[in-house]
Design a protein around this motif. Structure first.
Motif, PDB file in Angstrom:
ATOM      1  N   SER A   9      -2.899  -5.243  -2.405  1.00  0.00           N
ATOM      2  CA  SER A   9      -2.188  -5.308  -1.017  1.00  0.00           C
ATOM      3  C   SER A   9      -3.236  -4.906   0.204  1.00  0.00           C
ATOM      4  O   SER A   9      -3.053  -5.559   1.308  1.00  0.00           O
ATOM      5  CB  SER A   9      -1.266  -3.936  -1.062  1.00  0.00           C
ATOM      6  N   VAL A  10      -4.141  -4.354  -0.191  1.00  0.00           N
ATOM      7  CA  VAL A  10      -5.343  -4.116   0.825  1.00  0.00           C
ATOM      8  C   VAL A  10      -5.874  -5.567   1.219  1.00  0.00           C
ATOM      9  O   VAL A  10      -6.036  -5.792   2.352  1.00  0.00           O
ATOM     10  CB  VAL A  10      -6.432  -3.084   0.372  1.00  0.00           C
ATOM     11  N   GLU A  11      -6.235  -6.288  -0.092  1.00  0.00           N
ATOM     12  CA  GLU A  11      -6.655  -7.643   0.316  1.00  0.00           C
ATOM     13  C   GLU A  11      -5.645  -8.505   0.996  1.00  0.00           C
ATOM     14  O   GLU A  11      -6.325  -9.259   1.951  1.00  0.00           O
ATOM     15  CB  GLU A  11      -7.028  -8.115  -1.176  1.00  0.00           C
ATOM     16  N   VAL A  36       0.663  -1.329  -0.108  1.00  0.00           N
ATOM     17  CA  VAL A  36      -0.113   0.033   0.035  1.00  0.00           C
ATOM     18  C   VAL A  36       1.052   1.330  -0.053  1.00  0.00           C
ATOM     19  O   VAL A  36       0.621   2.290  -0.417  1.00  0.00           O
ATOM     20  CB  VAL A  36      -0.929   0.025   1.234  1.00  0.00           C
ATOM     21  N   GLU A  49     -15.692  -4.501  -1.496  1.00  0.00           N
ATOM     22  CA  GLU A  49     -14.743  -3.321  -1.699  1.00  0.00           C
ATOM     23  C   GLU A  49     -13.934  -3.290  -3.063  1.00  0.00           C
ATOM     24  O   GLU A  49     -13.668  -2.414  -3.815  1.00  0.00           O
ATOM     25  CB  GLU A  49     -13.848  -3.352  -0.407  1.00  0.00           C
TER      26      GLU A  49
END
Length: 123
Positions: free
Chosen positions: A33-35, A21, A73
């Motif tokens: 990256s959030v996942e 991130v 999301e």
């Protein structure tokens, strides 16, 4: 099974996601990256649920909710990234500074490619 193994793995996954991130400029890679970070949280939830021997399985239930929120999301995020890529030609996060609001007291700039600019360019 010791609780330390999944906790260390989750910490490593979260660290890799946090690095992605902070260091990436491509919006799709930031979403990935959030996942990774959300999956690290899910791993912790399930590991602590097993370790505590919860009869309600609250950790697994929260994991299912987290997966549902992450799917929504990603769906909305990818739709926004695709639309920005169609309009701007790039999904580079550094080039998206134009989307920010203008500070108060400054005149708004006309959008690129207006009819007046095209007329000036051909004259």
């Amino acid at each position: 099974m010791h609780l330390a193994y999944p906790a260390v793995l989750a910490a490593l996954l979260f660290s890799v996601g946090l690095y992605g991130v902070l260091a990436r400029r491509n919006a799709v890679l930031v979403l990935i990256s959030v996942e990774l970070m959300l999956n690290a949280v899910n791993l912790n939830l399930v590991a602590f649920d097993v370790w505590l021997r919860d009869t309600l399985h609250a950790g697994q239930t929260l994991t299912l909710f987290t997966i549902a929120v992450a799917a929504a999301e990603i769906g909305i995020g990818l739709a926004i990234v695709l639309q920005v890529h169609r309009n701007r030609g790039s999904s580079d996060l550094d080039r998206l500074r134009d989307l920010a609001e203008e500070p108060p007291g400054t005149a708004p700039q006309p959008p690129h490619g207006t009819d007046a600019q095209k007329a000036e360019a051909t004259a």
